[in-house]
Structure formats: C-alpha cells, structure tokens
Design a protein around this motif. Structure first.
Motif, PDB file in Angstrom:
ATOM      1  N   PRO A  45      -4.056   7.751  -7.557  1.00 23.34           N
ATOM      2  CA  PRO A  45      -2.884   6.872  -7.730  1.00 23.34           C
ATOM      3  C   PRO A  45      -3.205   5.697  -8.639  1.00 23.34           C
ATOM      4  O   PRO A  45      -4.375   5.411  -8.910  1.00 23.34           O
ATOM      5  CB  PRO A  45      -2.639   6.377  -6.300  1.00 23.34           C
ATOM      6  CG  PRO A  45      -4.000   6.363  -5.676  1.00 23.34           C
ATOM      7  CD  PRO A  45      -4.777   7.499  -6.297  1.00 23.34           C
ATOM      8  N   ALA A  46      -2.145   5.020  -9.093  1.00 25.98           N
ATOM      9  CA  ALA A  46      -2.334   3.807  -9.889  1.00 25.98           C
ATOM     10  C   ALA A  46      -2.830   2.677  -8.984  1.00 25.98           C
ATOM     11  O   ALA A  46      -3.555   1.790  -9.428  1.00 25.98           O
ATOM     12  CB  ALA A  46      -1.019   3.418 -10.545  1.00 25.98           C
ATOM     13  N   ALA A  47      -2.413   2.697  -7.722  1.00 28.83           N
ATOM     14  CA  ALA A  47      -2.842   1.650  -6.801  1.00 28.83           C
ATOM     15  C   ALA A  47      -2.782   2.141  -5.362  1.00 28.83           C
ATOM     16  O   ALA A  47      -1.980   3.019  -5.033  1.00 28.83           O
ATOM     17  CB  ALA A  47      -1.947   0.417  -6.953  1.00 28.83           C
ATOM     18  N   ILE A  48      -3.659   1.567  -4.517  1.00 29.14           N
ATOM     19  CA  ILE A  48      -3.626   1.844  -3.074  1.00 29.14           C
ATOM     20  C   ILE A  48      -3.419   0.507  -2.363  1.00 29.14           C
ATOM     21  O   ILE A  48      -4.192  -0.436  -2.570  1.00 29.14           O
ATOM     22  CB  ILE A  48      -4.947   2.490  -2.598  1.00 29.14           C
ATOM     23  CG1 ILE A  48      -5.171   3.840  -3.295  1.00 29.14           C
ATOM     24  CG2 ILE A  48      -4.945   2.655  -1.073  1.00 29.14           C
ATOM     25  CD1 ILE A  48      -6.492   4.505  -2.945  1.00 29.14           C
ATOM     26  N   HIS A  49      -2.365   0.424  -1.568  1.00 34.06           N
ATOM     27  CA  HIS A  49      -2.077  -0.790  -0.803  1.00 34.06           C
ATOM     28  C   HIS A  49      -2.330  -0.472   0.671  1.00 34.06           C
ATOM     29  O   HIS A  49      -1.761   0.483   1.186  1.00 34.06           O
ATOM     30  CB  HIS A  49      -0.613  -1.217  -0.953  1.00 34.06           C
ATOM     31  CG  HIS A  49      -0.165  -1.302  -2.401  1.00 34.06           C
ATOM     32  ND1 HIS A  49      -0.079  -2.488  -3.090  1.00 34.06           N
ATOM     33  CD2 HIS A  49       0.206  -0.332  -3.278  1.00 34.06           C
ATOM     34  CE1 HIS A  49       0.338  -2.248  -4.336  1.00 34.06           C
ATOM     35  NE2 HIS A  49       0.516  -0.951  -4.475  1.00 34.06           N
ATOM     36  N   VAL A  50      -3.161  -1.258   1.315  1.00 31.23           N
ATOM     37  CA  VAL A  50      -3.376  -1.041   2.742  1.00 31.23           C
ATOM     38  C   VAL A  50      -2.762  -2.209   3.511  1.00 31.23           C
ATOM     39  O   VAL A  50      -3.149  -3.367   3.312  1.00 31.23           O
ATOM     40  CB  VAL A  50      -4.873  -0.913   3.099  1.00 31.23           C
ATOM     41  CG1 VAL A  50      -5.041  -0.666   4.594  1.00 31.23           C
ATOM     42  CG2 VAL A  50      -5.527   0.210   2.297  1.00 31.23           C
ATOM     43  N   VAL A  51      -1.797  -1.889   4.365  1.00 30.62           N
ATOM     44  CA  VAL A  51      -1.161  -2.923   5.184  1.00 30.62           C
ATOM     45  C   VAL A  51      -1.995  -3.059   6.457  1.00 30.62           C
ATOM     46  O   VAL A  51      -2.157  -2.096   7.209  1.00 30.62           O
ATOM     47  CB  VAL A  51       0.289  -2.530   5.534  1.00 30.62           C
ATOM     48  CG1 VAL A  51       0.948  -3.624   6.369  1.00 30.62           C
ATOM     49  CG2 VAL A  51       1.091  -2.273   4.254  1.00 30.62           C
ATOM     50  N   TYR A  52      -2.561  -4.252   6.655  1.00 31.92           N
ATOM     51  CA  TYR A  52      -3.441  -4.439   7.812  1.00 31.92           C
ATOM     52  C   TYR A  52      -3.051  -5.702   8.568  1.00 31.92           C
ATOM     53  O   TYR A  52      -2.282  -6.529   8.082  1.00 31.92           O
ATOM     54  CB  TYR A  52      -4.912  -4.492   7.360  1.00 31.92           C
ATOM     55  CG  TYR A  52      -5.317  -5.815   6.751  1.00 31.92           C
ATOM     56  CD1 TYR A  52      -4.816  -6.210   5.511  1.00 31.92           C
ATOM     57  CD2 TYR A  52      -6.182  -6.677   7.421  1.00 31.92           C
ATOM     58  CE1 TYR A  52      -5.172  -7.430   4.961  1.00 31.92           C
ATOM     59  CE2 TYR A  52      -6.547  -7.895   6.873  1.00 31.92           C
ATOM     60  CZ  TYR A  52      -6.047  -8.266   5.648  1.00 31.92           C
ATOM     61  OH  TYR A  52      -6.391  -9.476   5.112  1.00 31.92           O
ATOM     62  N   ASN A  53      -3.602  -5.802   9.764  1.00 34.91           N
ATOM     63  CA  ASN A  53      -3.337  -6.954  10.610  1.00 34.91           C
ATOM     64  C   ASN A  53      -4.437  -7.983  10.373  1.00 34.91           C
ATOM     65  O   ASN A  53      -5.603  -7.714  10.660  1.00 34.91           O
ATOM     66  CB  ASN A  53      -3.342  -6.466  12.077  1.00 34.91           C
ATOM     67  CG  ASN A  53      -3.214  -7.606  13.073  1.00 34.91           C
ATOM     68  OD1 ASN A  53      -3.196  -8.785  12.694  1.00 34.91           O
ATOM     69  ND2 ASN A  53      -3.124  -7.244  14.339  1.00 34.91           N
ATOM     70  N   PRO A  54      -4.095  -9.176   9.837  1.00 30.19           N
ATOM     71  CA  PRO A  54      -5.142 -10.163   9.546  1.00 30.19           C
ATOM     72  C   PRO A  54      -5.864 -10.639  10.809  1.00 30.19           C
ATOM     73  O   PRO A  54      -6.929 -11.238  10.718  1.00 30.19           O
ATOM     74  CB  PRO A  54      -4.387 -11.302   8.860  1.00 30.19           C
ATOM     75  CG  PRO A  54      -2.942 -11.100   9.197  1.00 30.19           C
ATOM     76  CD  PRO A  54      -2.747  -9.649   9.468  1.00 30.19           C
TER      77      PRO A  54
END
Ligand code: UD1
Ligand code: CA
Length: 454
Positions: A45-54
């Motif tokens: 992919p052009a980018a990988i975004h990981v949504v995480y809990n800070p």
C-alpha cells in the motif's frame, strides 16, 4: 489510485482478561497485530495507518516500524469512530482497506480480489454455521447488499442469517469520508458503527460489492482466550498446509507446534511433538525427531535431529547427526558430517567437518577443527568466575574421556589427550599429553570386614 490500509487496533480487549493489550497476544508465536502488518505490507500500500489506544502505548512501541502512521483514538467510540480518526491522513482520491488487529490470519491472496472491485464500497463476507457475535449481511430480494446489522441490534429473523461481516471492508476514500461524517450512535451499544455505512450507501443507490471468503478459518477474530486458542489451532493448520504443499512430511499436523517463520525444503520430515519457533530454515531432507524444540536454527541439507533435542541459534552446514537429548545453544555451528550425541551441551562453539562429541560433554566458547573426537565427559572450563575464555582444538585431535580443558588453552594438531586429564597449558601437536596421578596398587591390602577392629 493509491491504497491506504487502516488497521483497527484500539479495542480494549477486556474479554481477554489480561494486562497485555489484545493485539499483542501472540498467535503462532507472533503478535496478532504483527501478523496483520505483514499481510498489509504484502499488499504494497501507499500507507498503513494503525489506530491504537494511547493508553496502551506498548502497542506502538513494540511494533513500530518505518511506513506505519500511528493514529491515536483517545476514546473507544466504535469501529466507525476508529476509522474516522485515520481519515485526515487519507487523500480524497485514495482507496481504503480496513483490517482488524484482532483478525490476524487473513492472507494477502484473500484480500487481493477485493482491491479489484469497482464499487465504492465492498465487504468481505463469510458464511458461518454458527454466526453468533457477528454482524449479519442484509440483502434485498435481488440479492444486493443493503446493510449490515449487528447481532445485538438484530431481530430474530436477522439473527438466523448465516452470511456475516468479516469486518474487512474496501472503499473509495471520498465516499467513505462522507458516510463516516454522518454516522450516529443510535444503536444498542451507543457506538459509531462502521457497518452503518452500508445502509447509507444503499440509500444513495450506490452499488455495494461483496466477496465471499473461501473459508472462515483465516477470518476468525479473537475476543477471548478460548477464541485465541482456536486461532492458534487454525494458524498451525495453515502453516502445516503451506509446508506440506512444499513437500514437507509432517507426521501429524495436529501434534506439532509450527510458530514463527519456517522455511523448509522438500523431503523435510517433522515428527510428532516437535516445536518450532522464531525463524527456522530447514534444508532438504532435514529430519526433526519427536519432541525436539527448534528456535532460530538454520539446518543444512540432511541434518538429522534425534528425539528430544533442544536447539537454539544453531547452524549446520550439512548432514549432521544431533541427539537424542542434545542441547545446542546460540552460536553453535556444525560443519558437515558432525555428530553430537546424547547429553552434550554446546554454545558459542564451532565444530569442523566430521568432528564428533558423542556423549556427555560441555563445549562452550570453543573453536574445534575437523576430524576431532571429543571423548565422553569432556568439559571446556570456559568460565573463571568472572570472565569467559576460549578453547582452541586443532584438526585431528583426540580428547580422551573425562578431560577438563581449562581455558584459555589450545590443543595442537593431531594431539591426543589422555583420559581423565586436567589440561591447563597449551599442548603440542602430534603428542600424547596427559595429567593424571600415577596409578598404584597396594600389595597385601585387605578389605575391612564387619565387626573386626584394625
Ligand atoms: C465487528 C463488526 C461486526 C463484524 C465483526 C467481525 C462493527 C460495528 N461490527 O464487531 O459486524 O462481524 O467485527 O469480527 O464494526 N476497535 C477500535 N476502536 C473502537 C472499537 C473497536 O479500534 O472504538 C477495533 C478493535 O480493536 C477490533 C476491531 O476494531 O480490532 C473490531 O472491534 P470489536 O469491538 O471487536 O467489533 P465486533 O463487536 O467484533
Ligand atoms: Ca471482534
């Protein structure tokens, strides 16, 4: 169009009842999220975004790598909210693939056809005999997808639907942004459901694509320990199948553990009870005997590991014979034709071609040449209580049984060390060296007898 992958990994995972964040729980020896990241990368992919809990920053610190954009979701308000957090980093004209951090076994080959779909929104579905817990796919009379209803919000008719949402969706970013901005929380959990975008798309008469996964196995998620165990089983079966397709003989795929990364050539045999972990490479015809544990090993063609041997960080160059009951620790390197027998421990040591240590020895921090014979009970005394020292044994040496080699020390070519010696100084080539008190026999000595004083 560029592909942006969003991985949802911020869920609380409370049902795991563990202090380890859910997506860091290992499956097949790797954190679930690490597996999803591998799959994501394979799609280039052009980018990988990981949504995480800070609140659980270890998710980020453990798995951080170049090419990952970490997106903090400060409150767990639902899957729709989670995706929304990543959208500012996604261009309008991009395509978005949503993966879940707790669905670790999905394969790139299963996802690839989704990326070809022309519709603005596509869902990966699966058919489950027991659909409990999953969102159900709603279709109209013409079979078109018109929505997804979560189990908790479903009526009994809807609950009887067996086609379910895998959770994985593919969408045009521009359309998705519009739908996400209009999500509400009018459902039983008061959450922003990603799945609600399907009804919105259908209302706009936007065509929705769907792809049925060939099997539900790789789309299983883990919400609790029992599902985690099922994932482990599925992961093992998938790895076993992949290896068997390459010509590996696995005596019983249900009685081995195949964790981490395994590269194996044809004619490899893995017997029951073997555990592979880390990164192992098994050359052609390698034989892993029953009950063996292998971690981070690179075994040359024809190497045979006999029953109940434990190997970590071992390299063999060819047809070596190891075990039964051998323990080889990191830094063990065996050239072709070496033999290491029962109750031999080796670490940070190289054995040259055809050398043998057949029984009961400790070889640590040693450089051993070719054609060397190490007698039973030989010990390299490598540690003086403060520092480690080297033992060097040249080609063709014969070390008699029960010898202690007090390092640093070196044994010259073709030397023979007499059994029972304690060697503290370097020994010359071609000579017999021994250190042993003289044997005496006492004439006229009698064994003591009961009741008789001397
Ligand atoms: C979700 C789907 C359901 C689908 C199922 C497949 C929704 C509303 N439901 O249900 O249709 O059948 O997955 O497994 O989408 N997450 C966040 N932030 C949040 C909430 C969740 O990052 O605020 C992440 C979780 O870490 C997890 C994923 O999103 O990786 C799914 O969340 P989860 O709560 O497990 O959804 P399900 O109830 O399983
Ligand atoms: Ca889930």
């Amino acid at each position: 169009m560029s592909l942006h992958i969003i991985i949802l990994a911020a869920g609380d995972g409370t049902r795991m009842k563990s202090s380890l964040p859910k997506v860091l729980h290992p499956v097949g020896g790797k954190a679930m999220l690490a597996r999803v990241l591998e799959t994501a990368r394979a799609l280039e992919p052009a980018a990988i975004h990981v949504v995480y809990n800070p609140g659980t920053p270890e998710v980020r610190t453990t798995l951080d790598a170049p090419g990952i954009t970490w997106v903090a979701q400060h409150e767990r308000l639902g899957t729709g909210h989670a995706v929304q957090q990543a959208m500012p980093g996604v261009p309008e004209d991009a395509e978005v693939l949503v993966l879940y951090g707790d669905i670790p076994l999905v394969q790139p080959a299963t996802l690839a056809p989704m990326l070809e779909r022309p519709e603005a929104l596509t869902v990966l579905t699966m058919d489950l005999a027991e659909p409990a817990g999953y969102g159900r796919i709603l279709r109209d009379v013409k079979g078109r997808v018109v929505g997804i209803v979560e189990e908790r919000d479903a009526d009994s008719d809807q609950r009887s639907i067996t086609e379910v949402n895998s959770g994985i969706i593919f969408a045009r970013a521009g359309s998705l942004k519009g739908w996400l901005s209009r999500l509400g929380t009018g459902n039983s959990q008061g959450e922003y459901y990603l799945t609600d975008v399907f009804a919105m798309a259908a209302d706009e008469a936007c065509e929705i694509g769907s792809i049925g996964a060939p099997s539900g196995r790789e789309l299983q998620g883990a919400n609790d320990q029992s599902q985690l165990a099922q994932l482990e089983t599925a992961c093992r079966a998938m790895t076993a199948e992949r290896l068997m397709q390459k010509g590996v003989r696995i005596m019983d795929p249900e009685r081995v553990e195949l964790r981490g990364d395994i590269e194996a050539s044809p004619e490899v045999v893995i017997d029951v009870g073997a555990i592979l972990e880390g990164r192992n490479r098994l050359g052609e015809g390698v034989h892993v005997g029953p009950g063996c544990v292998l971690k981070d090993c690179d075994l040359g063609a024809g190497t045979r590991i006999h029953a109940y041997s434990v190997l970590e960080g071992v390299r063999t160059q060819g047809d070596c014979d190891i075990g039964p009951f051998a323990r080889l620790r990191p830094g063990t390197e065996l050239d072709a034709g070496c033999k290491v027998g029962n109750f031999v421990e080796i670490k940070q040591t190289r054995l040259g071609e055809g050398s043998k240590a057949s029984h009961l020895s400790y070889l640590g921090d040693a450089k051993i040449g070719a054609g060397v014979n190490i007698g039973a009970g030989t010990i390299t005394c490598n540690y003086d209580g403060a520092n480690k020292h080297q033992t060097v044994i040249a080609d063709g040496v014969f070390i008699g049984s029960d010898t202690q080699l007090v390092a640093p020390v070196s044994i010259g070519r073709n030397a023979v060390i007499g059994a029972g010696s304690t060697i503290t100084r370097d020994t010359p080539e071609d000579q017999l060296t021994l250190s042993r008190s003289k044997q005496v026999s006492v004439p006229g000595w009698r064994r003591p007898q009961k009741g008789k004083k001397k």
